[in-house]
Design a protein around this motif. Structure first.
Motif, PDB file in Angstrom:
ATOM      1  N   MET A 121      43.575  43.737  44.764  1.00 49.38           N
ATOM      2  CA  MET A 121      43.881  42.353  45.117  1.00 49.38           C
ATOM      3  C   MET A 121      44.032  42.179  46.624  1.00 49.38           C
ATOM      4  N   ARG A 122      43.723  40.992  47.101  1.00 51.76           N
ATOM      5  CA  ARG A 122      44.159  40.582  48.431  1.00 51.76           C
ATOM      6  C   ARG A 122      45.561  40.013  48.264  1.00 51.76           C
ATOM      7  N   ILE A 123      46.524  40.513  49.003  1.00 52.04           N
ATOM      8  CA  ILE A 123      47.923  40.135  48.827  1.00 52.04           C
ATOM      9  C   ILE A 123      48.417  39.437  50.086  1.00 52.04           C
ATOM     10  N   LEU A 124      48.944  38.219  49.900  1.00 52.53           N
ATOM     11  CA  LEU A 124      49.397  37.398  51.015  1.00 52.53           C
ATOM     12  C   LEU A 124      50.803  36.876  50.742  1.00 52.53           C
ATOM     13  N   SER A 125      51.506  36.546  51.794  1.00 59.80           N
ATOM     14  CA  SER A 125      52.743  35.791  51.684  1.00 59.80           C
ATOM     15  C   SER A 125      52.585  34.489  52.454  1.00 59.80           C
ATOM     16  N   LEU A 126      52.798  33.378  51.765  1.00 59.93           N
ATOM     17  CA  LEU A 126      52.755  32.067  52.404  1.00 59.93           C
ATOM     18  C   LEU A 126      54.161  31.512  52.574  1.00 59.93           C
ATOM     19  N   HIS A 127      55.131  32.376  52.400  1.00 59.45           N
ATOM     20  CA  HIS A 127      56.531  31.962  52.510  1.00 59.45           C
ATOM     21  C   HIS A 127      56.943  32.012  53.974  1.00 59.45           C
ATOM     22  N   ALA A 139      36.652  34.803  48.893  1.00 58.93           N
ATOM     23  CA  ALA A 139      36.008  36.113  49.015  1.00 58.93           C
ATOM     24  C   ALA A 139      36.372  37.075  47.889  1.00 58.93           C
ATOM     25  N   GLN A 140      37.601  36.950  47.348  1.00 59.54           N
ATOM     26  CA  GLN A 140      38.113  37.948  46.414  1.00 59.54           C
ATOM     27  C   GLN A 140      38.116  37.442  44.974  1.00 59.54           C
ATOM     28  N   ARG A 141      37.914  38.350  44.018  1.00 60.33           N
ATOM     29  CA  ARG A 141      38.067  37.977  42.604  1.00 60.33           C
ATOM     30  C   ARG A 141      39.519  37.616  42.320  1.00 60.33           C
ATOM     31  N   TYR A 142      40.453  38.411  42.852  1.00 59.59           N
ATOM     32  CA  TYR A 142      41.872  38.138  42.653  1.00 59.59           C
ATOM     33  C   TYR A 142      42.594  38.109  43.992  1.00 59.59           C
ATOM     34  N   GLU A 205      42.446  33.590  40.499  1.00 57.08           N
ATOM     35  CA  GLU A 205      41.294  34.301  39.957  1.00 57.08           C
ATOM     36  C   GLU A 205      40.039  33.463  40.189  1.00 57.08           C
ATOM     37  N   ASN A 206      39.122  33.990  40.981  1.00 55.14           N
ATOM     38  CA  ASN A 206      37.906  33.259  41.325  1.00 55.14           C
ATOM     39  C   ASN A 206      36.697  33.944  40.698  1.00 55.14           C
TER      40      ASN A 206
END
Length: 402
Positions: A121-127, A139-142, A205-206
């Motif tokens: 997975m691509r893992i992000l924090s938007l907090h 770009a990523q499936r998950y 999920e893309n």
């Protein structure tokens, strides 16, 4: 080194059931505690001294002002290595013997509930952070994202709709690890409008993920009658900007937005500001932004340098058109950031001559001047002819040279 021992403990979701055995052991043996209010609930009515705060300075002051303790437990949500405040806490508690105790993160909990692996997975924090979630999902499936709340999820869903990404599935985890946890499976078009919950994370999920996006050819841009920086010239110009990580980039006189779009695709963590005064061009930039899903491009209508005042200080600047205000633009940019790197394009002899004099007057005699001539093939009947584009002067001004 102090004789006292401080444990930074990942408390997982914040419930007793979600603690690791090691975390439970540290909590059982500690003399004093600190952490956010939600995590302090783990202690119930326990009479041991505690400080309800997540701020490193306040935790340090509490420990220094509390006598007689030998072991302190600092509770942090999730895992201490996953978008945690552990690094700042360690810095503030530099005089103590510290040990980190990992916990279970929200990405582990959500993926376990969904039955999907998280290692790819691509893992992000938007907090409280700026991240290009659209580029990641495209770009990523998950893609996993820590969110500040349901309202932020609604904003992301609105963006997904605008970029034509309505087939993306959104798997939402709410209050993970608690008895009342909920898992939602949604699409951008059917997200509930109101939900006050703040403990929210999501996996996007893309099924149509494109992988690393390809840079558009000149023919793929929506053009109109607005001039455009051609492929070879913009590629060299962007390279000469030497865009650093998470840079702020100005594209002044953005035209169709080709330099902005390509920079945004090449550097998805950059914040690109496309500055333009022509109404037709502004519309083209927005349409190209939407077509190529470059959410890190912000369109700024107006005349430079006046419209630059409210923007963040730039790291790199591309000037495709100055509207006769080149000297003022350069001065304004240098006031904002003397280290900013400036790249400019000129086509006519008159503008080249003016630019040379302006840079000389500014003391930028170390500017690099490169003339670029491009000739490309085209088909004519059974033959291939080489057709020349207008030569372009590419001028690079290193930081602090003005």
């Amino acid at each position: 080194m102090s004789a006292e021992k401080v444990y930074l403990v990942g408390a997982g979701a914040g419930t007793r059931q979600g603690l690791t055995a090691r975390a439970a052991e540290v909590i059982e043996r500690a003399d004093v505690f600190a952490g956010a209010r939600r995590l302090m609930a783990l202690l119930g009515d326990d009479p041991r001294p505690r400080c309800v705060t997540w701020k490193p300075g306040e935790v340090r002051d509490f420990l220094q002002q509390t006598p007689g303790w030998k072991t302190a437990c600092i509770l942090l949500s999730g895992d201490i290595g996953f978008y945690s405040g552990a690094a700042g806490m360690l810095e503030a508690l530099g005089g103590y013997d510290a040990e980190l105790v990992p916990g279970i993160s929200s990405v582990q909990l959500l993926c376990a509930r969904l039955g999907i692996p998280w290692d790819s997975m691509r893992i992000l924090s938007l907090h409280g952070r700026r991240e290009n979630i659209i580029a990641a999902v495209n770009a990523q499936r998950y893609t996993f994202a820590l969110l500040g709340g349901w309202m932020q999820l609604g904003e992301i869903a609105e963006k997904l709709r605008w970029y034509g990404m309505e087939d993306v599935k959104i798997h939402v985890g709410q209050r993970l690890g608690y008895a009342d946890e909920k898992i939602f499976h949604l699409h951008p078009s059917d997200l509930p409008a109101d939900n006050p919950e703040t403990l929210v994370c999501a996996a996007f999920e893309n099924p149509s993920a494109c992988g690393r996006p390809q840079l558009p050819s000149d023919e793929e841009y929506i053009r109109g009658k607005v001039p455009m920086t051609k492929s070879e010239v913009r590629t060299v110009s962007i390279q000469k900007m030497q865009v650093p990580e998470r840079a702020v980039v100005y594209d002044i006189g953005a035209g169709t937005g080709s330099v902005s779009i390509q920079t945004a695709l090449m550097y998805p963590d950059a914040a690109v500001y496309a500055v333009e005064r022509n109404e037709e061009a502004l519309d083209l930039i927005e349409r190209n932004k939407q077509k190529f899903r470059t959410d890190n491009v912000t369109v700024i209508p107006g005349r430079a340098p006046a419209c630059l005042e409210d923007l963040p200080a730039p790291d790199c600047i591309f000037v495709g058109g100055s509207g006769g205000s080149l000297a003022e633009i350069l001065q304004a940019v240098r006031r904002r950031n003397p280290r900013a790197r400036i790249v400019m394009n000129f086509v006519t002899l008159e503008t080249i001559t003016q630019a040379f004099q302006i840079l000389h007057d500014c003391g930028a005699d170390d500017a690099q001047w490169v003339q670029m001539s491009v000739t490309g093939s085209r088909v004519l009947g059974h033959y291939h002819l080489m057709t020349a584009q207008n030569p372009v002067m590419i001028v690079t001004v290193p930081g602090q040279s003005l």
